[in-house]
Design a protein around this motif. Structure first.
Motif, PDB file in Angstrom:
ATOM      1  N   GLY A  51      -6.896  -5.014  -3.717  1.00  0.00           N
ATOM      2  CA  GLY A  51      -7.787  -3.942  -3.257  1.00  0.00           C
ATOM      3  C   GLY A  51      -7.174  -2.571  -3.465  1.00  0.00           C
ATOM      4  O   GLY A  51      -7.548  -1.607  -2.805  1.00  0.00           O
ATOM      5  N   ILE A  52      -6.206  -2.480  -4.405  1.00  0.00           N
ATOM      6  CA  ILE A  52      -5.533  -1.202  -4.655  1.00  0.00           C
ATOM      7  C   ILE A  52      -6.012  -0.629  -5.991  1.00  0.00           C
ATOM      8  O   ILE A  52      -5.713  -1.180  -7.042  1.00  0.00           O
ATOM      9  N   PRO A  53      -6.771   0.469  -5.963  1.00  0.00           N
ATOM     10  CA  PRO A  53      -7.167   1.080  -7.236  1.00  0.00           C
ATOM     11  C   PRO A  53      -5.991   1.843  -7.834  1.00  0.00           C
ATOM     12  O   PRO A  53      -5.309   2.586  -7.131  1.00  0.00           O
ATOM     13  N   GLY A  54      -5.767   1.630  -9.103  1.00  0.00           N
ATOM     14  CA  GLY A  54      -4.606   2.258  -9.735  1.00  0.00           C
ATOM     15  C   GLY A  54      -4.859   3.670 -10.213  1.00  0.00           C
ATOM     16  O   GLY A  54      -3.936   4.438 -10.433  1.00  0.00           O
TER      17      GLY A  54
ATOM     18  N   GLY B  58      -5.262   8.520  -1.336  1.00  0.00           N
ATOM     19  CA  GLY B  58      -4.944   8.633   0.090  1.00  0.00           C
ATOM     20  C   GLY B  58      -6.182   8.364   0.925  1.00  0.00           C
ATOM     21  O   GLY B  58      -6.130   7.668   1.946  1.00  0.00           O
ATOM     22  N   PHE B  59      -7.303   8.895   0.494  1.00  0.00           N
ATOM     23  CA  PHE B  59      -8.564   8.716   1.215  1.00  0.00           C
ATOM     24  C   PHE B  59      -8.975   7.239   1.230  1.00  0.00           C
ATOM     25  O   PHE B  59      -9.402   6.703   2.254  1.00  0.00           O
ATOM     26  N   ILE B  60      -8.821   6.579   0.086  1.00  0.00           N
ATOM     27  CA  ILE B  60      -9.270   5.182  -0.010  1.00  0.00           C
ATOM     28  C   ILE B  60      -8.298   4.215   0.677  1.00  0.00           C
ATOM     29  O   ILE B  60      -8.723   3.272   1.344  1.00  0.00           O
ATOM     30  N   LEU B  61      -7.014   4.466   0.520  1.00  0.00           N
ATOM     31  CA  LEU B  61      -6.042   3.467   0.974  1.00  0.00           C
ATOM     32  C   LEU B  61      -5.564   3.661   2.415  1.00  0.00           C
ATOM     33  O   LEU B  61      -4.923   2.768   2.968  1.00  0.00           O
ATOM     34  N   THR B  62      -5.874   4.792   3.037  1.00  0.00           N
ATOM     35  CA  THR B  62      -5.420   4.993   4.414  1.00  0.00           C
ATOM     36  C   THR B  62      -6.057   4.010   5.409  1.00  0.00           C
ATOM     37  O   THR B  62      -5.333   3.422   6.226  1.00  0.00           O
ATOM     38  N   PRO B  63      -7.379   3.793   5.387  1.00  0.00           N
ATOM     39  CA  PRO B  63      -7.931   2.834   6.356  1.00  0.00           C
ATOM     40  C   PRO B  63      -7.330   1.426   6.241  1.00  0.00           C
ATOM     41  O   PRO B  63      -6.906   0.869   7.263  1.00  0.00           O
ATOM     42  N   PRO B  64      -7.220   0.851   5.009  1.00  0.00           N
ATOM     43  CA  PRO B  64      -6.572  -0.478   4.981  1.00  0.00           C
ATOM     44  C   PRO B  64      -5.106  -0.439   5.397  1.00  0.00           C
ATOM     45  O   PRO B  64      -4.609  -1.394   6.002  1.00  0.00           O
ATOM     46  N   LEU B  65      -4.424   0.681   5.105  1.00  0.00           N
ATOM     47  CA  LEU B  65      -3.016   0.795   5.520  1.00  0.00           C
ATOM     48  C   LEU B  65      -2.917   0.810   7.044  1.00  0.00           C
ATOM     49  O   LEU B  65      -2.085   0.118   7.639  1.00  0.00           O
ATOM     50  N   GLU B  66      -3.788   1.575   7.675  1.00  0.00           N
ATOM     51  CA  GLU B  66      -3.764   1.686   9.136  1.00  0.00           C
ATOM     52  C   GLU B  66      -4.105   0.326   9.771  1.00  0.00           C
ATOM     53  O   GLU B  66      -3.481  -0.088  10.750  1.00  0.00           O
ATOM     54  N   TYR B  67      -5.077  -0.338   9.184  1.00  0.00           N
ATOM     55  CA  TYR B  67      -5.503  -1.636   9.706  1.00  0.00           C
ATOM     56  C   TYR B  67      -4.384  -2.672   9.568  1.00  0.00           C
ATOM     57  O   TYR B  67      -4.080  -3.406  10.516  1.00  0.00           O
TER      58      TYR B  67
ATOM     59  N   LEU C 292       0.839  -1.212   0.000  1.00  0.00           N
ATOM     60  CA  LEU C 292       0.000   0.000   0.000  1.00  0.00           C
ATOM     61  C   LEU C 292       0.868   1.254   0.000  1.00  0.00           C
ATOM     62  O   LEU C 292       0.599   2.219  -0.718  1.00  0.00           O
ATOM     63  N   LEU C 293       1.922   1.215   0.815  1.00  0.00           N
ATOM     64  CA  LEU C 293       2.843   2.364   0.873  1.00  0.00           C
ATOM     65  C   LEU C 293       3.503   2.593  -0.481  1.00  0.00           C
ATOM     66  O   LEU C 293       3.571   3.734  -0.979  1.00  0.00           O
ATOM     67  N   LEU C 294       3.958   1.500  -1.088  1.00  0.00           N
ATOM     68  CA  LEU C 294       4.592   1.588  -2.407  1.00  0.00           C
ATOM     69  C   LEU C 294       3.602   2.140  -3.433  1.00  0.00           C
ATOM     70  O   LEU C 294       3.947   3.027  -4.234  1.00  0.00           O
ATOM     71  N   SER C 295       2.360   1.651  -3.398  1.00  0.00           N
ATOM     72  CA  SER C 295       1.348   2.107  -4.359  1.00  0.00           C
ATOM     73  C   SER C 295       1.093   3.599  -4.196  1.00  0.00           C
ATOM     74  O   SER C 295       0.992   4.340  -5.187  1.00  0.00           O
ATOM     75  N   LEU C 296       0.977   4.045  -2.952  1.00  0.00           N
ATOM     76  CA  LEU C 296       0.726   5.477  -2.724  1.00  0.00           C
ATOM     77  C   LEU C 296       1.861   6.317  -3.287  1.00  0.00           C
ATOM     78  O   LEU C 296       1.635   7.370  -3.896  1.00  0.00           O
ATOM     79  N   MET C 297       3.088   5.838  -3.086  1.00  0.00           N
ATOM     80  CA  MET C 297       4.233   6.606  -3.583  1.00  0.00           C
ATOM     81  C   MET C 297       4.260   6.627  -5.118  1.00  0.00           C
ATOM     82  O   MET C 297       4.556   7.658  -5.730  1.00  0.00           O
TER      83      MET C 297
ATOM     84  N   LEU D  11      -5.789  15.705  -8.370  1.00  0.00           N
ATOM     85  CA  LEU D  11      -6.635  15.209  -7.278  1.00  0.00           C
ATOM     86  C   LEU D  11      -6.498  13.702  -7.041  1.00  0.00           C
ATOM     87  O   LEU D  11      -6.968  13.189  -6.022  1.00  0.00           O
ATOM     88  N   THR D  12      -5.838  13.006  -7.969  1.00  0.00           N
ATOM     89  CA  THR D  12      -5.737  11.546  -7.828  1.00  0.00           C
ATOM     90  C   THR D  12      -5.085  11.129  -6.501  1.00  0.00           C
ATOM     91  O   THR D  12      -5.617  10.252  -5.812  1.00  0.00           O
ATOM     92  N   PRO D  13      -3.955  11.732  -6.098  1.00  0.00           N
ATOM     93  CA  PRO D  13      -3.364  11.296  -4.817  1.00  0.00           C
ATOM     94  C   PRO D  13      -4.301  11.514  -3.634  1.00  0.00           C
ATOM     95  O   PRO D  13      -4.287  10.727  -2.686  1.00  0.00           O
TER      96      PRO D  13
END
Lengths: 499, 170
Positions: free
Chosen positions: A323-326, A440-449, A150-155, A434-436
């Motif tokens: 579960g990672i939207p590109g 960020g909004f979508i992937l933060t909860p699974p990242l935190e979990y 998830l971290l890699l995808s966000l970057m 606006l994509t990041p």
């Protein structure tokens, strides 16, 4: 077992209403794609709520239809009037309008359609072949690897977003902060509710998506009340039709672009625009007559169209397996899956394998339908280019409001929608992507979990646990800064090359 | 002294909209950091150990720190940025148009429940279409009357979800 599942999936699609929903989605997508200034993302955001209230096998293929129709529809104004209907068709303006000027607009539209369908079909077929094994591998990975991915995808999403890296990071952090509003995903502790009841459940994805992607389009369109209307004389498909020999001559180019788009589609954040330009450059580089590119070369239309449509299928790989939207479009699809109670990830293939494969097969069905509908309706959509925004803007608004309201029947969602709309408008005016923010909004909860689960597994010694027992997670974490540096270096180099 | 003043002057001259946004991001980061103790509830502690793997404060604090650091770097980078704000080229009439549509949107949302979806949608769609410059009665009729009816029917009849009905409806 697997074979039975595939057969069941195909049988699941044998319904007239599914064909009608995909066709409806394709027509709607082509309509919006053909309108300069309106994007496929906006169309999908607005019709997303419709999918919530349909069966998954109807709602998601409908959105897939909008997606595919929109990407192809964007090529119509790109070819006819040199205005890309969507970002994906920007590279098509390099040769499409030149063909129109030569009186070959019909041929250009037909090669665009065929290249789009072939590129999309082959890449979607490839996706169906590889997605199952990838999901099985994904089942073997645990929370530390998920956190690292998830971290890699966000970057990657930040690095590949248009504009400056730091501006992308700002948007990402704002998206991450918005995701922390409401209950935290681990212990359901309330955060940043300011004793305001509607914030206790958090910010919903739907008003955020419609606000960020649809409202700014309305505001941009309304800036100028009477805009210059496209000359209707330029909106006809003219000249001779595409010949079989010409199509065969483009075969190698289409296959090359399909391969390029297919690979790019699997990487989060890259998307259609990059694929189209790389496909075009590769076709030009491989051509025996590169000097004809830019002057109405048929391969110059086939290459970007095959490449940008070939991205569509493989974007499902990171979405469905991890579960990672590109990109923004798959983020909207993720919203549709989640609203249907389907949480994308490797487990989905075990729990709902037949349905997942039926949805994947619906992509192939959509390609076949696109060929038929596109062939019949392209001349009609060519006329759409001239529809006045005086009618489209209010239509978009009432649909956006209706769609946002019906989801939770909460008027507060509508205020959020307007707020996000204004934010999106301002951000785009100030050259922010606006994509990041959405990612960020979508992937933060699974990242935190996933991070919380990793901490529990490590019993307080995360570093020792990772180094000692999780080499893949460590490998991905080491790869992340290397990849950021490499992508940054490449972008800087490209900027220096460009005048 | 003169050199310092000249340098300060040149820095001020290089400030732009990106610098202002960067400072706003730094301020936002600080505000989030300060809000965390008051706005993030703590999970219960059992036998001296937290019941969850990470504190719910961790992510907001990381985001706050990230905003301050990235905002500061962005501020420094902004001094050499040459982007032109999209607001700069906007005419006064564009601001008026935006204001009108924004007010229409807010009124639309505020009146949605009291007046119902159909009545408000018809009013707003007709008004925007007319304001946008359309004088074609067929076009306005399709946008202002037919479209809200179709959307209302689609949601309430075919998708079986509720939109605020007519004010006189049930």
């Amino acid at each position: 077992m697997m074979f039975d599942m595939l057969i069941d999936a195909m049988l699941m699609l044998m319904r007239l209403d599914i064909l009608l929903m995909i066709s409806g989605g394709l027509v709607l997508g082509m309509l919006v794609g053909a309108l300069p200034g309106f994007t496929t993302v906006m169309a999908m955001a607005i019709v997303l709520p419709i999918s919530f209230f349909l069966e998954p096998i109807l709602g998601i293929p409908f959105l897939i239809g909008v997606y595919k129709g929109g990407i192809f529809g964007g090529s119509i104004p790109a070819i006819l009037v040199n205005i890309p209907g969507t970002g994906a068709s920007m590279a098509t303006t390099l040769d499409g309008p030149a063909m129109t000027r030569k009186g070959q607009s019909r041929k250009a539209l037909e090669i665009a359609l065929v290249a789009s369908v072939v590129g999309d079909f082959l890449s979607s077929f490839g996706t169906i072949l590889i997605i199952g094994p990838i999901a099985m591998i994904a089942l073997l990975i645990g929370p530390p690897e998920i956190s690292a991915i998830l971290l890699l995808s966000l970057m990657i999403i930040v690095m590949s977003s248009s504009g400056n890296f730091l501006k992308g990071m700002v948007m990402l952090l704002i998206g991450m902060f918005l995701a922390t509003v409401g209950q935290d995903p681990v212990g359901a502790m309330v955060r940043f509710d300011f004793n305001f009841y509607p914030l206790q459940a958090g910010i919903d994805l739907l008003p955020l998506i419609i606000g960020l992607f649809a409202i700014p389009e309305i505001l941009f369109a309304i800036e100028q009340r009477r805009e210059a209307v496209v000359d209707p004389a330029h909106t006809k498909a003219q000249g001779e039709r595409l010949r079989w020999s010409e199509l065969m001559a483009c075969g190698r180019t289409i296959l090359r672009s399909t391969a390029i788009g297919g690979v790019i589609g699997m990487v989060p954040g890259m998307g259609q625009v990059v694929a189209a330009f790389i496909g075009y450059s590769a076709a030009k580089g491989a051509s025996k007559h590169p000097e004809t590119f830019g002057q109405g070369e048929i391969e110059g239309v086939a290459a970007p169209e095959a490449a940008n449509n070939a991205v569509n299928g493989p974007t499902m790989v990171p979405l469905l397996t991890l579960g990672i939207p590109g990109d923004n479009i798959t983020a909207i699809l993720l919203g549709a899956f989640v609203a249907q109670g389907l949480r994308p990830g490797p487990q989905l293939f075990q729990d709902q394998g037949t349905l997942v494969y039926a949805l994947l097969f619906s992509m192939l069905l959509a390609c076949v339908l696109l060929l038929v509908i596109g062939y019949l309706l392209t001349p009609v959509f060519a006329r759409v280019v001239t529809i006045s925004k005086a009618y489209l803007v209010p239509l978009m608004l009432i649909f956006a409001v209706g769609g946002t309201y019906v989801y939770r029947s909460n008027p507060m969602d509508l205020y959020f929608m307007i707020g996000f709309g204004l934010f999106g408008y301002g951000a785009r005016k100030l050259h922010f992507d606006l994509t990041p923010l959405v990612m960020g909004f979508i992937l933060t909860p699974p990242l935190e979990y996933a991070l919380a689960q990793s901490m529990l597994l490590s019993r307080g010694d995360l570093l020792g646990y990772l180094v000692g027992t999780r080499p893949i997670a460590v490998g991905i974490l080491v790869l992340t800064p290397v990849l950021i540096f490499w992508l940054g270096y490449r972008q800087r180099k490209q900027r220096r090359v460009r005048p | 002294m003169t050199n310092d003043m000249a340098r300060a002057g040149s820095v001020l001259a290089r400030l732009n909209f990106n610098s202002a946004v960067a400072l706003a991001v730094v301020v936002l980061g600080i505000v989030i950091w300060l809000l965390v103790p008051y706005q993030v509830a703590e999970p219960p502690v059992f036998f001296g150990r937290s019941s969850v793997g990470i504190s719910p404060k961790l992510f907001p604090q990381m985001i706050a720190i990230g905003m301050v650091v990235i905002g500061a770097l962005y501020f420094i980078a902004s001094l050499s940025m040459r982007q032109i704000s999209g607001f700069r080229g906007l005419s006064a009439s564009a601001y008026v148009n935006l204001g009108v549509v924004l007010i229409a949107m807010l009124a639309y949302v505020a009146l949605l429940r009291p007046l119902g979806y159909l009545a408000t949608s018809m009013g707003v769609a007709t008004a925007i279409s007319f304001y946008y410059g359309s004088r074609n009665l067929v076009g306005i009729g399709l946008t202002g009357i037919a479209a809200p009816l179709v959307i209302y029917t689609l949601f309430t009849r075919y998708l079986s979800v509720s939109l605020p009905p007519f004010p006189w409806g049930s």
